[in-house]
Design an enzyme around this catalytic site. Structure first.
Site, PDB file in Angstrom:
ATOM      1  N   SER A  67      -4.040  -3.065  -4.082  1.00  0.00           N
ATOM      2  CA  SER A  67      -4.082  -2.039  -3.045  1.00  0.00           C
ATOM      3  C   SER A  67      -5.494  -1.889  -2.484  1.00  0.00           C
ATOM      4  O   SER A  67      -6.091  -2.864  -2.051  1.00  0.00           O
ATOM      5  CB  SER A  67      -3.541  -0.715  -3.597  1.00  0.00           C
ATOM      6  N   GLU A 100       0.549  12.584  -0.912  1.00  0.00           N
ATOM      7  CA  GLU A 100      -0.735  13.060  -0.390  1.00  0.00           C
ATOM      8  C   GLU A 100      -1.801  11.984  -0.328  1.00  0.00           C
ATOM      9  O   GLU A 100      -2.819  12.148   0.330  1.00  0.00           O
ATOM     10  CB  GLU A 100      -1.227  14.247  -1.232  1.00  0.00           C
TER      11      GLU A 100
END
Length: 529
Positions: free
Chosen positions: A129, A375
């Protein structure tokens, strides 16, 4: 990065050492070659375990294999391919052996499995990532197209660690044979050609917006280039460099190189030129996250999620809105309660889950969640007619959704959010980390609603104490305490000696700080052995 690549092949992890074993977290197995936590042996063992899992699950279709632009991703991809070929698994790789974004792999799996007459397909994605350049990662997506659940990852982890102790038993063929065995597949063409199913591309074209895109040296680059070629959309790719050292990246807040598109420090390059565009955006290296930039700067991920939910519930007329089939909206329990208020204002049902995108997979796959977001700037949604699009996070579609919102409403996402606060209140949100002993971390696992005996929090009456998520009843791994005007949630870190406190107040910044202090005092009482 040569030293890291050499270590990937030359360093041998010791399966008897806990730190060097395969360990699947919320986003697969991650590590570093020089620390013997991400080496060729790990990839061989994990891939063989996935082959075994496929047999257990009855998957006989192709495995879609993707990778990002980190230095260790290509070597790991090659290792995985060699094991898959040796096991006679049909493998689909990107046309031209190119990079493959996470959402493209998820979309390809779903498109293949939409035909019930063909054998089930799944996928492996080589990516850490947004982690630093020296990191490596690998994650598994089963036939539902999204991140594997804990049952699957637990099984794969255990089997992989068995192989790690007898790695010579893992079958492999030469890279030349493996590449000859693989089938090239145009992930990008499939994804880009289908985009009008999920985004109102025509509205963006009609609006004539000037868009800016920063792939941050990652897999979004060929996707944005293909979007420019196919559609009458003006997109300037502000940085087309692919450099495994990511030397072009500004340092993150802590001085490290981290391709985090939700970080103002990491997004500094795009923020410097934001005024050239009507709206701009960034993606992390595997393009599963989004960062939205308009005239007011980089948008807080929580704020953008609230805007997305309000817009989608107003502009997706084919999404079922009533009766048993009414679509729910998913959020993690540490995401802003502004989302709760938006969902309630539309008379819809909220689906609140623990931290981790995997909790949205079933709802997106089965079509009862219209949207799921967290979030940390990861989200996905159904198509415009309510069908699965990507059951993994899709940073590219969320960027295009920001452009659609501006094109259709004439409001930038930050202006749209400002209007939401005028109607629903202004939240103040913060996360803080607190030092935590091993005993205190263990105490988190024993918490129950009855553990919290306090009746008030920061001067307000406590309305709920949660140790399980309301949406799916899954354990939080911590606790969430709510009042009418705020909340806090706390959970221990999986890798560090600390716990994380998330808090939000709809009163003021001062009340937010009071909430955090009250939360820390409350936790100190209940976690003390």
């Amino acid at each position: 990065m040569d030293a890291h690549r050499n270590a990937f092949y030359e360093q041998t992890p010791n399966g008897e050492v806990a730190a060097e074993r395969v360990a699947f977290g919320t986003s697969g197995h991650r590590g570093r070659a020089m620390e013997r936590t991400f080496n060729a042996a790990h990839i061989w063992a994990i891939t063989q375990a996935v082959v075994d899992y496929r047999g257990k699950a009855g998957y006989k279709g192709p495995l879609f294999l993707g990778l990002d632009t980190h230095a260790l991703s290509r070597p790991a991809w090659e290792c995985a391919l060699q094991v898959l070929a040796a096991n006679k698994v049909a493998v689909h790789i990107e046309k031209g052996q190119g990079y493959t974004a996470t959402p493209l792999v998820s979309h390809a799996i779903l498109q293949h499995n939409a035909n019930s007459d063909v054998p089930r397909a799944d996928g492996l994605i080589i990516t850490p990532s947004h982690n630093p350049p020296e990191d490596g990662g690998i994650k598994y997506n089963p036939s539902h197209g999204g991140p594997a659940d804990t049952d699957a990852t637990g099984w794969i982890e255990a089997r992989a660690n068995e192989y790690l102790g007898r790695i010579d038993e893992v079958a492999r063929v030469s890279l030349e044979e493996a590449l000859a065995h693989a089938t090239e597949f145009d992930f990008t063409e499939l994804y880009v050609s289908n985009l009008p199913q999920v985004i109102d591309i025509q509205a963006i074209e009609r609006a004539g917006l000037m868009l800016g895109a920063d792939p941050m040296g990652g897999t979004a680059l060929p996707v944005w280039q293909a979007i420019m070629m196919r559609y009458a959309i003006s997109v300037e790719v502000v940085n087309a460099t692919v450099d495994e050292s990511f030397a072009f990246m500004p340092p993150d807040h802590d001085g490290k190189t981290r391709m985090d598109c939700s970080s103002p420090a990491a997004m500094a390059n795009l923020l410097e030129i934001k005024d050239r565009f009507d709206i701009a955006f960034g993606n992390d290296p595997d393009a599963d996250r989004h960062g939205i930039v308009d005239a007011n700067g980089l948008m807080n991920p929580n704020h953008f999620l609230a805007v997305c939910v309000d817009y989608l519930l107003s502009h997706r007329p084919h999404w079922p809105s009533s009766g048993d089939g009414a679509l729910k909206i998913g959020k993690t329990l540490v995401s802003s309660s502004m989302i709760d208020r938006v969902v309630a204002a539309h008379g819809r049902e909220l689906y609140e889950v623990p931290v981790g995108f995997k909790w949205f997979v079933e709802g997106l796959h089965e079509g009862y969640l219209g949207f799921g977001g967290e979030e940390s700037a990861g989200a996905s949604l159904l198509t415009r007619d309510g069908k699965p699009w990507s059951t993994d996070k899709d940073g590219i579609v969320l960027c295009l959704l920001a452009a659609e919102i501006l094109a259709v409403t004439g409001k930038t996402p930050s202006a749209y959010y400002q209007e939401l606060t005028e109607r629903l209140g202004t939240p103040h949100y913060k996360r803080v980390d607190t030092a935590c002993s091993a005993e205190e971390k263990a105490a988190f696992k024993k918490l129950s609603a009855e553990s919290i005996t306090a009746k008030t929090l920061a001067g307000d009456a406590i309305t709920a104490v949660l140790v399980k998520a309301p949406g799916n009843g899954a354990a939080i791994g911590g606790v969430k305490v709510t009042t009418e005007s705020g909340w806090f949630a706390a959970r221990p870190s999986g890798t560090e000696s600390l716990y994380k406190v998330y808090a939000e107040s709809f009163k003021s910044e001062a009340h937010l700080n009071e909430l955090i202090e009250s939360a820390q005092a409350l936790l100190s009482d209940v976690l003390t052995p």
